[in-house]
Design an enzyme around this catalytic site. Structure first.
Site, PDB file in Angstrom:
ATOM      1  CG  HIS A  48      -0.838   0.081   2.341  1.00  0.00           C
ATOM      2  ND1 HIS A  48      -0.514  -1.181   3.563  1.00  0.00           N
ATOM      3  CD2 HIS A  48       0.084   0.539   3.139  1.00  0.00           C
ATOM      4  CE1 HIS A  48       0.042  -1.434   4.082  1.00  0.00           C
ATOM      5  NE2 HIS A  48       0.910  -0.194   4.443  1.00  0.00           N
TER       6      HIS A  48
HETATM    7  C1  T46 Z   1       2.874   0.757   6.536  1.00  0.00           C
HETATM    8  C2  T46 Z   1       4.343  -0.400   6.719  1.00  0.00           C
HETATM    9  C3  T46 Z   1       5.280  -0.440   6.818  1.00  0.00           C
HETATM   10  C4  T46 Z   1      -3.991  -0.916  13.635  1.00  0.00           C
HETATM   11  O1  T46 Z   1      -5.003  -0.907  13.885  1.00  0.00           O
HETATM   12  N1  T46 Z   1      -3.119   0.281  14.109  1.00  0.00           N
HETATM   13  C5  T46 Z   1      -2.322   0.862  13.555  1.00  0.00           C
HETATM   14  O2  T46 Z   1      -1.188   1.861  13.489  1.00  0.00           O
HETATM   15  C6  T46 Z   1      -1.299  -0.185  12.604  1.00  0.00           C
HETATM   16  C7  T46 Z   1      -0.242  -0.067  11.702  1.00  0.00           C
HETATM   17  C8  T46 Z   1      -2.319  -1.115  11.321  1.00  0.00           C
HETATM   18  N2  T46 Z   1      -3.432  -1.473  12.410  1.00  0.00           N
HETATM   19  C9  T46 Z   1      -4.334  -2.548  11.896  1.00  0.00           C
HETATM   20  C10 T46 Z   1      -4.839  -2.149  10.384  1.00  0.00           C
HETATM   21  C11 T46 Z   1      -4.976  -3.732  10.313  1.00  0.00           C
HETATM   22  O3  T46 Z   1      -5.965  -4.126  10.175  1.00  0.00           O
HETATM   23  O4  T46 Z   1      -3.312  -3.431  11.762  1.00  0.00           O
HETATM   24  C12 T46 Z   1      -4.289  -4.492  11.022  1.00  0.00           C
HETATM   25  C13 T46 Z   1      -3.103  -4.610  10.232  1.00  0.00           C
HETATM   26  O5  T46 Z   1      -2.627  -4.287   9.446  1.00  0.00           O
HETATM   27  P1  T46 Z   1      -1.970  -3.604   7.857  1.00  0.00           P
HETATM   28  O6  T46 Z   1      -2.674  -4.356   6.837  1.00  0.00           O
HETATM   29  O7  T46 Z   1      -1.771  -2.160   7.240  1.00  0.00           O
HETATM   30  O8  T46 Z   1      -0.422  -3.770   8.010  1.00  0.00           O
HETATM   31  P2  T46 Z   1       0.883  -3.824   7.145  1.00  0.00           P
HETATM   32  O9  T46 Z   1       2.472  -4.146   7.730  1.00  0.00           O
HETATM   33  O10 T46 Z   1       0.680  -4.209   6.074  1.00  0.00           O
HETATM   34  O11 T46 Z   1       1.913  -2.261   7.180  1.00  0.00           O
HETATM   35  C14 T46 Z   1       2.130  -1.665   7.935  1.00  0.00           C
HETATM   36  C15 T46 Z   1       1.227  -0.595   8.072  1.00  0.00           C
HETATM   37  O12 T46 Z   1      -0.261  -0.712   8.120  1.00  0.00           O
HETATM   38  C16 T46 Z   1       1.754   0.838   7.295  1.00  0.00           C
HETATM   39  O13 T46 Z   1       1.282   2.329   7.715  1.00  0.00           O
HETATM   40  O14 T46 Z   1       3.593   1.867   5.805  1.00  0.00           O
HETATM   41  O15 T46 Z   1       3.106  -1.814   8.277  1.00  0.00           O
END
Ligand code: T46
Length: 134
Positions: A48
């Site tokens: 993303h």
């Molecule tokens: C990024 C990369 C480097 C939350 O509730 N709070 C938070 O602060 C974050 C980061 C995530 N979440 C929830 C949202 C999703 O349901 O945790 C779940 C996993 O998040 P996501 O799939 O977005 O995680 P990554 O590892 O794909 O991405 C993360 C960050 O979301 C993003 O901002 O730049 O790490």
């Protein structure tokens, strides 16, 4: 495109310590810290971009790779140091992969979690950055 920060490593005979201060060691106010761990080796995280968020990624244990894509160029960096942070600004597609089993990837973020700041589809990202660049 790859921009890294080298943080201080204060080492003595007890071990080492790395301090990180907002607006001094990273170029933004830190509103949020999160970290990912227990990541399955074959899985890709990220996929993303953010519209406004700035972040610094630090691999505090183990190692992983990060692909950065600005819609024109792609670059890959390996994160394997506790005293080096990868800066990722807005409008940059990112993918984190090749996590070692023991990897802990810590992220310092300039804002609170806001799903509205995410662009989670690659074709939407390409359309969005075209609009931003005009
Ligand atoms: C990024 C990369 C480097 C939350 O509730 N709070 C938070 O602060 C974050 C980061 C995530 N979440 C929830 C949202 C999703 O349901 O945790 C779940 C996993 O998040 P996501 O799939 O977005 O995680 P990554 O590892 O794909 O991405 C993360 C960050 O979301 C993003 O901002 O730049 O790490």
């Amino acid at each position: 495109m790859i921009k890294t920060f080298k943080f201080k490593k204060i080492a003595d005979d007890r071990g080492a310590l790395t301090p990180i201060e907002e607006l001094r060691d990273v170029p933004f106010t830190i509103k949020r810290v999160y970290y990912m761990y227990d990541t399955e080796v074959d899985f890709i995280r990220g996929r993303h971009a953010h519209k406004t968020l700035e972040q610094v990624l630090i691999c505090v244990h183990g190692n992983c790779k990060v692909l950065l894509d600005n819609g024109k160029n792609k670059e890959i960096i390996e994160l394997d140091r506790k005293d080096v942070g990868l800066y990722i600004g807005p409008n940059m597609w990112r993918e984190m992969f090749n996590f070692t089993k023991d990897c802990t990837l810590m992220v310092l973020a300039s804002d609170y979690y806001k799903e509205s700041d995410y662009i989670r589809k690659y074709d939407e990202f390409l359309r969005y950055i075209k609009g931003v660049q005009i």
